[in-house]
Every structure is written in structure tokens, then in C-alpha cells.
Design a protein around this motif. Structure first.
Motif, PDB file in Angstrom:
ATOM      1  N   LEU A  11       0.963  -1.291   0.265  1.00  0.00           N
ATOM      2  CA  LEU A  11      -0.004  -0.112   0.117  1.00  0.00           C
ATOM      3  C   LEU A  11       0.790   1.242  -0.075  1.00  0.00           C
ATOM      4  O   LEU A  11       0.531   2.006  -0.713  1.00  0.00           O
ATOM      5  CB  LEU A  11      -1.116   0.225   1.289  1.00  0.00           C
ATOM      6  N   TRP A  18      -6.074   1.026  -7.636  1.00  0.00           N
ATOM      7  CA  TRP A  18      -7.029   1.586  -7.122  1.00  0.00           C
ATOM      8  C   TRP A  18      -8.143   0.960  -6.554  1.00  0.00           C
ATOM      9  O   TRP A  18      -8.793   1.373  -5.376  1.00  0.00           O
ATOM     10  CB  TRP A  18      -7.424   2.840  -8.080  1.00  0.00           C
ATOM     11  N   ILE A  21      -7.065  -0.351  -3.250  1.00  0.00           N
ATOM     12  CA  ILE A  21      -7.041   0.918  -2.209  1.00  0.00           C
ATOM     13  C   ILE A  21      -8.395   1.218  -1.852  1.00  0.00           C
ATOM     14  O   ILE A  21      -8.716   1.459  -0.535  1.00  0.00           O
ATOM     15  CB  ILE A  21      -6.351   2.176  -2.852  1.00  0.00           C
ATOM     16  N   ILE A  24      -9.660  -1.003   0.574  1.00  0.00           N
ATOM     17  CA  ILE A  24      -9.022  -0.716   2.060  1.00  0.00           C
ATOM     18  C   ILE A  24      -9.667   0.639   2.677  1.00  0.00           C
ATOM     19  O   ILE A  24     -10.126   0.723   3.955  1.00  0.00           O
ATOM     20  CB  ILE A  24      -7.430  -0.512   2.017  1.00  0.00           C
ATOM     21  N   MET A  25      -9.909   1.565   1.774  1.00  0.00           N
ATOM     22  CA  MET A  25     -10.567   2.733   2.530  1.00  0.00           C
ATOM     23  C   MET A  25     -11.927   2.662   2.908  1.00  0.00           C
ATOM     24  O   MET A  25     -12.330   3.047   3.851  1.00  0.00           O
ATOM     25  CB  MET A  25     -10.870   3.817   1.323  1.00  0.00           C
ATOM     26  N   LYS A  29     -11.327   0.382   9.902  1.00  0.00           N
ATOM     27  CA  LYS A  29      -9.883   0.658  10.098  1.00  0.00           C
ATOM     28  C   LYS A  29      -9.060  -0.536  11.032  1.00  0.00           C
ATOM     29  O   LYS A  29      -9.942  -0.869  11.922  1.00  0.00           O
ATOM     30  CB  LYS A  29      -9.636   1.857  10.407  1.00  0.00           C
ATOM     31  N   ASP A  30      -8.122  -0.598  10.854  1.00  0.00           N
ATOM     32  CA  ASP A  30      -7.127  -1.675  11.440  1.00  0.00           C
ATOM     33  C   ASP A  30      -6.722  -0.981  12.815  1.00  0.00           C
ATOM     34  O   ASP A  30      -5.870   0.144  12.787  1.00  0.00           O
ATOM     35  CB  ASP A  30      -5.962  -2.349  10.529  1.00  0.00           C
TER      36      ASP A  30
END
Lengths: 182, 731
Positions: A11, A18, A21, A24-25, A29-30
Motif C-alpha cells: 500500500l 485503485w 485501495i 481498504i478505504m 480501520k485496523d
């Protein structure tokens, strides 16, 4: 929720397309992101001081003995993190149309009477660390002063040794520059 | 328990409920005093069903409005939003759509309660209220809030609101965001939480007022009917939900949704940011000394400084402080303090609370310190001032606020969330349209700015319009039907970019020709484009996008050009060459274009710029630049000058290639140049200090500093401390 270090390396290194990404967005959240982030960055550094906080593409607040200083990945040191690191950098002020037009040609150029574009370079490796566009005469901005002890103690539950007072000490630098009376 | 005389819970008045609610929050620090939320957690499936039922009702209501309305803002741009509110006016659930109004819609309700509407005006089932006054709550008068109470067996249990942006509100010409308004009357019609109907029916005398007061009464009234239909639909859905879930559950669950979101927001702040102090500066420029104006004191050029500090506190709160901001002015750009909450809402919803659960709880951990009295953001005589177009002074504030938060995300390791944005320019028009109707006209499609770079990839091209996340900028053909204009081109501009290791998104400029216009006057719109000082929006070595401009092209003889097949203006091209177009006069506005006459075949040009790049441009991966080159998004000049990447075009292969060896040399030379050009900051400081001591700054800037110092001792002290100025120094 957690990602592997390799996922995060990919990342950060811009290797992900994209759609990945975006995925993940959009996901939760981790919680261990910061710890892994710092580990990844620490492995890349040619020096051994412990990274406390990355504050830019090249700059880090690191633990050096009992002090916390700002350090560039090239090894150049900027001093106590509570003093605006910019005051210890090299500066190139784009304050004429000629200098501004190197970046902003023709109609894209701001007015040099009103606008100054300041570039701050690392004296060690010449990396461009920050571009600051401000009205002429505006003080150099101290973009960010972290409350490091609150962060580590209250948010991460890992208090740092050698607690520091949370205060802006930049004036100690400019105070030294003032003309001495007489 | 016997009911009291009020229409609220257990016979309380709404005012009593509001006071109780505020007291509970103040005393416990928790919304509605909920110290042990359990209703939602006890049965999460039921809770999820409950939330999704309300959300789907609001989204369906929004679609209903789009079907009833005939206005292009609603049907094409979908610039509307719906929300469900507690009896006190606290946001519970928002539909999709423009998220500026999360709190503002409810602030209108709260204002009605505080102003004793329950007794003095009366609030009954089926009453229709309308509000658009930013002094009460709102950003600009173009945003109209339709508000409907929801009763259940005689008790007011909720409110539903719809907000729609209107093209015509009877404002001084041109347009619905009048930058020519220098007095309050110029803002247009104001509805101050006015009861415009009862029994679900809009009053005829209100319709008459609209018919007599607006150039476009049909569109305005169709929007009201759309909003009323949407509100009624949601009201009936809510009654169904109460029937199914029970009134007790409805009351408790709606409040717990707010408290749950408050706790989630604090958790997000603690998970994604770094506590500390963040600072930036946003200049606001306005050049009105030569414009025609009804109120002569408005004819003045001025710059105002808007320093911004965001403190992220250890307890997970965000506090924004504008100490150091300059004074208000006789112009349309004075935001009310409520308007600031609109700006913050839209920024918060898209940076932190984007999971569809945004409500008042998203904002409770945030605080905007009251700006100094008589500052641009808090004029004491705001009721006497125009507030028709506060975006120019406000929009870059929240652009940079997103950059601050993005900085925080980056430092915490969430580089993919790093983000900022800008606004840009546009034109608005008043006159006779192609059908002979006199009216204001504002196309809804200039929102095509490149978003700021993220920490892991380039910014989204043309994707930086934060105001409404769903904007598709409409179908341009529809605007051509609706306005006397023809769109000449929409072009991606390589020079709009904020350069960096990751570049910003690319902006799209527009050119449209006035066509079949018999009489028209124009001015700028939105207006964040009048910046001679570009916004400080580059991150970690990335540059801000360049200057944003507006142009008006007037052909010398249009028909001759066409007959001789000579080129019409259709793209800005290289920024050094545009002004030399040979076949017409180019009027260059590097400030908000003033009110002026325009003619058929004049061409509006909007030259947008993007938000910020991220990282040192000479560290950009050459492969990214090659892709941009192959896609026609950049050129050799930019590659060499900004990124120090040497490239060649292979005519045979029809693609670009990177010369790695030459690139290394260019980058080494650039580093050498930096070390030779750069000076120690102390040396710079001494020179800049002398300039200030000698008062060699431009007079407008000196006046800007003087204005800030007049309102803030803190700013004055910090300024003098930084530059080591004597105590008696003054501009």
C-alpha cells in the motif's frame, strides 16, 4: 481487523491498484496500523534511533537519549520536536514572478506582491520537505505540534519515558536571532 | 401520567424538552444523559433493521422529491438531502446527498422552539414550515429547508426536513448566490421558519407571494411540492415504523443512535489521528473598489487573514479556533457562525463519518470556538449584512481543514485517507433566456476540481468537489436546454495539477458560449477563484495547484470567424499562451468577476486548479508519469521541469518512454540547485523582518494584518514574537 505487513508495504509503496485501495478505504480501520507502520518505516532507516512519530515523507520524531528530536531519513537532525523544524531547514522563497513562474507559468501564477511560496529543503539530502503558500509577511507556520505523551499514554496505552511538557518552544529559536540591544 | 399543556413527551413543551436535553448533555457529557446505552445493543439485528428502515425511507423520500420537482438542481445535480430529527431538532439519520446540513436543518427546528413557536405560532400535525435565513441556520439563502413535524397520537415525536438549493430566490441579479449583494435585501426572499401551509397543503397566499416575487416561481413551487411530498412520505413511513417497533423503542433508539455515533466518532478520532496542535492560514481576498454597488461603502478592495488552529485533545475532541481572523465587510461573503457548522459538517462526514450513520453525534465531539466579535465569521450586526454567498470566504477553510486531518491520518499510518480539496470559479447570469423569459441562471456543473493527492496514489481526477459527494455535475445537454448557452468544451488541464510524488487529481476547465441571448448581465459565482494568493494546500513537499481564473472571451466578429473557418476558443492550452488568442478580446479576471453586461457569442471560460500534491515531486515514480503521458494527461515540459523526468515520444510505438539515466542526472542537478538556492531560515528571517519593519508590504496586506491585530491580542503577540518586532510596532 488487521493487515499483514506485506499488505501495508504494498500500500505504502504504491503497488496496489485503485480498486484495492478503495476497498481498504471502505473497510473498517485496523487497530494495529500505527505499530506496523512504524515497524515498516524503522526497517527502512539507516539509523537506529527509535521512531516515535512519522511527521512527513522524510521526517520523523525520534527518541535520542532522553531527548525527542526531528530527524530526516538521511540522518540530518533538526533539534527538539517542540521547535518548528522549518526554522532549522534551508528555505527558498519564491517571491518574484520569475521564481513563481518556474512552477506556475502564465495565468497560473499567483501575485508576488501578495503571495510567497516558501520551499523548505533538508540541508542533508536536499529533499523538498514542505511547500508553504502564504500571504507575504506571514510567520512561518508550525504545521503540527504533537501531544506525544498524551498519544502514547492515553491512546496507545504505552507511556513514553522522559515525559516532555507540551508547549511550543519555537520562540527560543527566533529569540536567538533577534538583534541584541546596543 | 396526565398530559401537560405541551405537545412533547409526556405533555412537556418542546422548550422544556430542549432545556432538559441540553442540561443532561452538560451534566453527563453524554447525549440525552445516556450513560448506559443498551436498547441498540440488546438486539443488534432489530437495531440495524430500525436504522435501515429510517435510512431507506429518507432515501426514498429524496427520490420522491426528484420525481416531483422539475428544477435541474434537483433532477440533474440532486442537490438536496433529507434528515430525521428528534423533537428538540437533533439529527438522527441523514439521507444520501449534500451533507452540509446535518446540523443546520435541525438548528432551524431548535430556533423555532427557542422562539416559542409552540405557543406563539402553533405547531400542529400537517403544518409546513420553510426557512432559508443563514442568520437562523444555513449557509446561504439559496438553500431552502422544508420542515414538517411528525405527530403520533397528539405528541410531536420527530421532525423531517428536506433541503433544496434553489436557482431563484429573488436575489439581486445575477443569480441565486449573489456576489453583487452588498445589503441584506439583495440576498432575495427570506423565509424565517415561516409557516407556509397546514394540513399538508401549501397556503395559496404563500404561492401568490412566490408568483409575484420570483422570476422562476414554477420551479420554486415545484421544489416545495417535491419537498412536501417527500416529507409526507417519510412521515407516514415513520408512523409505520413506530407502529412496528413501538413508540418507546422509537424514542429511545433514536436518541441512542446519536449517543452511539458520538462515541464512535471519538473512537475514530482516537484510532485515526494524532493529538496535538495543527495550524494553517487561509487568506480571503475581495476586490470591489471598481464595481457598481448600491451601498457605496462596499466599494473597497480587501484581504482578510483567516488563521486556523485545530486542536485534537487527548479526550478525543476536535476544537477549531479562528483567533486572528480579520474584520467583516460590506459584501455578500460574511458567513454566519451557523454557516461554519455547515462547512464542518460536510468535511466531517466525508473524512470520518462516512458509514451512513452521520448525525448530530458526529459533530458533538467537535467544537468551533466563537470567532472574535466583529470578525468576518462573527459580525455583530449580521442581521443587517448580506449573507448571500459566504462560500468564497469559507470553502477554502474547510479545504485546508481536510488537509490538516489528512496530515493526521498520514502520521497515524492511514496514508490512503490523506486528502484535501479546493473549490473553484464559475459564472452566473441574469437576463432573457432563449425563450424570452427574464430570470437568473446558474449552471450546476463547475464542480470538476482535481482532488488532493493521497499518501498512496495520485488524487482523483475531477473528483475534488466536497460540497456534494454525489455530484455528477448533471447532464450538460440539460443545461443547454435550460439556459442560453452552448458548451464548447470540457478539457482536462495538465497545468491545473498540484505537483508532488503523488500529484493531485486533474481539474477540468469549461468553456461555454452564450447563444441566443438577447440581454444579459453576469458576474462570478461561487468565487473561491479570486485568489492572488494560492491556498496552502500542498502536503509534505507537494505543491498546491496554481491560480484559479475566470475569463470572458468576446469575439471581434463571430460570423466572419465562422465563415472563414477560423478557430473559435475551445481550450485554455498552455497557460502562457492563452491570453494571446488573436480573434477576440480576452477579459482576464484574477478576482471575482464583477457585475457586467454580456452579449450573444461571448464565451465563459473557467480555468480551474486542483488541490495539493503530496511529497517531493522529484521522487515521483517515472512509471506513473509515463502512464499520465500515454493518457494525454501531462506533457514533456511538466515531466522535465517539475518531476525531473526525461521522456521521449516514440512515434512508431505511439507511446512515451522514460530515459532513466537522464532522469537521474536531472534529479541530481535539482538537488544541487536546491542546496545552492536554499538559505538558512535565519538569513531569510532577517530579510523578511526588515521588510516588515520598513512597512514595505503591499498596502492591502498591511491593512489585513492591521485588521487581525485589531481583533486579537493573541495574534498580535504571536506575530510580534515571531518576527521579533518592538512592542509599539503597528502596521
Amino acid at each position: 481487523m488487521s493487515y499483514s505487513k506485506q499488505d501495508l508495504k504494498d500500500l505504502y509503496e504504491g503497488k496496489l491498484p485503485w480498486p484495492r485501495i478503495k476497498e481498504i478505504m471502505s473497510r473498517p480501520k485496523d487497530d494495529d496500523r500505527f505499530e506496523k507502520y512504524v515497524e515498516i518505516l524503522q526497517e527502512r532507516m539507516p539509523w537506529k534511533e527509535k521512531i516515535l512519530l512519522p511527521i512527513g515523507e522524510h521526517l520523523f520524531i525520534v527518541e535520542k537519549g532522553k531527548e525527542r528530536i526531528v530527524k530526516c531519513d538521511c540522518g540530518h537532525e533538526f533539534g527538539d520536536y517542540r521547535r518548528n523544524w522549518k526554522l532549522s531547514a534551508l528555505i527558498f522563497a519564491r517571491d518574484t514572478r520569475e521564481k513563481l513562474e518556474e512552477v506556475y507559468p502564465g495565468i497560473k501564477c499567483p501575485w508576488p506582491e501578495f503571495c510567497e511560496v516558501r520551499e523548505f529543503y533538508c540541508p542533508g539530502c536536499a529533499a523538498l520537505l514542505k511547500v508553504e503558500s502564504v500571504p507575504v509577511g506571514y510567520p512561518i507556520i508550525f504545521d503540527f505540534l504533537p501531544d506525544l505523551d498524551a498519544f502514547y499514554s492515553d491512546w496507545l496505552g504505552k507511556p513514553l519515558p522522559h515525559k516532555k511538557e507540551f508547549r511550543d518552544m519555537s520562540q527560543e529559536v527566533t529569540g536567538e536571532w533577534r538583534p541584541k540591544p546596543g | 401520567m396526565a398530559r401537560g399543556r405541551g405537545i412533547g413527551d409526556r405533555g412537556k413543551t418542546l422548550k422544556q424538552m430542549l432545556e432538559d436535553n441540553r442540561r443532561l448533555l452538560r451534566e453527563s457529557g453524554r447525549y440525552a444523559g445516556i450513560t448506559k446505552p443498551h436498547i441498540l445493543k440488546d438486539d443488534p439485528i432489530k437495531a440495524e433493521l430500525f436504522h435501515s428502515r429510517i435510512m431507506s425511507s429518507l432515501i426514498a423520500g429524496r427520490e420522491t422529491c426528484k420525481q416531483v420537482s422539475g428544477s435541474p438542481y434537483v433532477r440533474e445535480v440532486a442537490e438536496l438531502c433529507m434528515g430525521l430529527y428528534t423533537p428538540e431538532g437533533d439529527a438522527v439519520v441523514q439521507s444520501t446527498g449534500i451533507q452540509v446540513h446535518v446540523r443546520l436543518m435541525g438548528d432551524n427546528v431548535t430556533w423555532m422552539i427557542e422562539n416559542n413557536y409552540e405557543e406563539d405560532v402553533g405547531i400542529q400535525d400537517g403544518d409546513l414550515f420553510l426557512s432559508n435565513d443563514p442568520v437562523i441556520a444555513g449557509v446561504h439563502a439559496a438553500d431552502n429547508y422544508d420542515i414538517l413535524p411528525i405527530f403520533w397520537k397528539g405528541e410531536l415525536v420527530a421532525w423531517v426536513c428536506t433541503v433544496i438549493m434553489e436557482m431563484d430566490i429573488g436575489a439581486v441579479s445575477p443569480g441565486c448566490m449573489p456576489c453583487t449583494a452588498v445589503e441584506r435585501a439583495g440576498d432575495g426572499l427570506k423565509f424565517d421558519c415561516e409557516k407556509i401551509g397546514s394540513n399538508d397543503k401549501i397556503r395559496r397566499d404563500f404561492e401568490v407571494r412566490i408568483e409575484m416575487g420570483l422570476d422562476l416561481p414554477d420551479l420554486f413551487l415545484l421544489d416545495r411540492k417535491g419537498a412536501v411530498a417527500a416529507n409526507i412520505r417519510v412521515r407516514e413511513d415513520i408512523k409505520e415504523i413506530i407502529r412496528e417497533f413501538g413508540l418507546g423503542y422509537f424514542k429511545k433508539a433514536t436518541r441512542e443512535l446519536i449517543e452511539e455515533e458520538r462515541l464512535n466518532q471519538i473512537a475514530r478520532i482516537k484510532q485515526r489521528t494524532i493529538p496535538g496542535r495543527y495550524r494553517d492560514i487561509i487568506p480571503f481576498e475581495i476586490y470591489m473598489s471598481t464595481i457598481p454597488a448600491s451601498w457605496l461603502p462596499s466599494r473597497k478592495d480587501m484581504i482578510r487573514l483567516i488563521p486556523m488552529q485545530m486542536d485534537i485533545l487527548p479526550e478525543g475532541r476536535l476544537v477549531i479556533d479562528f483567533d486572528g481572523i480579520g474584520e467583516w465587510g460590506w459584501h455578500a461573503y460574511n458567513p454566519t457562525t451557523k454557516a461554519l457548522w455547515g462547512g464542518l459538517s460536510i468535511a466531517v462526514v466525508q473524512t470520518l463519518s462516512y458509514d451512513g450513520r452521520a448525525n448530530l453525534g458526529s459533530l458533538l465531539p467537535c467544537d468551533i470556538k466563537t470567532p472574535p466579535v466583529d470578525s468576518l465569521f462573527n459580525p455583530s450586526q449580521i442581521k443587517k449584512l448580506a449573507t448571500g454567498n459566504p462560500w468564497p470566504s469559507m470553502i477554502d477553510v474547510f479545504s485546508l481543514w481536510c488537509g490538516m486531518l489528512g496530515t493526521s491520518f498520514y502520521m497515524r499510518g492511514f496514508r490512503e485517507e490523506t486528502f484535501n480539496y479546493v473549490s473553484g470559479s464559475g459564472w452566473q447570469l441574469a437576463g432573457y433566456d432563449q425563450f424570452g423569459n427574464k430570470r437568473p441562471m446558474l449552471a450546476g456543473g463547475p464542480g470538476t476540481f482535481g482532488a488532493g493527492a493521497t499518501g498512496v496514489c495520485d488524487g482523483v481526477d475531477t473528483g475534488g468537489w466536497l460540497a456534494t459527494p454525489e455530484t455528477d455535475v448533471g447532464n450538460w445537454e440539460v443545461w443547454e436546454l435550460f439556459m442560453p448557452e452552448m458548451y464548447m468544451s470540457r478539457m482536462l488541464s495538465p497545468y491545473s495539477v498540484g505537483y508532488g510524488r503523488y500529484r493531485s487529481g486533474i481539474s477540468m476547465g469549461t468553456m461555454d458560449m452564450l447563444h441566443r441571448l438577447t440581454l444579459g448581465i453576469t458576474s462570478g459565482a461561487i468565487g473561491a477563484a479570486h485568489d492572488r494568493i494560492i491556498p496552502n494546500i500542498g502536503l509534505f513537499g507537494g505543491y498546491p495547484g496554481g491560480k484559479r481564473n475566470s475569463f470572458l472571451v468576446r469575439y471581434r466578429n463571430f460570423q466572419d470567424l465562422v465563415n472563414n473557418r477560423l478557430p473559435l476558443v475551445h481550450e485554455v492550452g498552455h497557460p502562457k499562451e492563452f491570453l494571446s488568442y488573436p480573434h477576440g478580446e480576452i477579459m482576464y479576471f484574477d478576482y471575482m468577476p464583477p457585475c457586467m453586461e454580456v452579449f450573444d457569442k461571448d464565451v465563459y471560460v473557467v480555468d480551474n486548479s486542483s488541490a495539493g500534491g503530496l511529497g517531493d515531486p522529484i521522487e515521483r515514480e517515472p512509471a506513473l508519469q509515463k502512464t499520465d503521458l500515454d493518457n494525454g494527461l501531462t506533457n514533456e515540459e511538466i515531466s522535465r521541469n517539475m518531476y525531473c523526468i526525461a521522456v521521449h515520444y516514440d512515434e512508431k510505438a505511439k507511446e512515451w518512454s522514460v530515459d532513466d539515466g537522464e532522469t537521474r542526472k536531472l534529479r541530481a542537478a535539482k538537488r544541487k540547485e536546491r542546496l545552492s538556492r536554499g538559505v538558512p531560515v535565519e538569513q531569510y528571517w532577517r530579510q523578511a523582518r526588515q521588510l516588515i519593519l520598513d512597512k514595505k508590504l503591499d498596502p492591502l496586506l498591511q491593512e489585513a494584518y492591521r485588521s487581525s491585530m485589531k481583533l486579537s491580542q493573541g495574534f498580535t503577540r504571536d506575530y510580534k514574537d515571531f518576527w521579533g518586532l518592538p512592542d509599539d510596532f503597528a502596521f
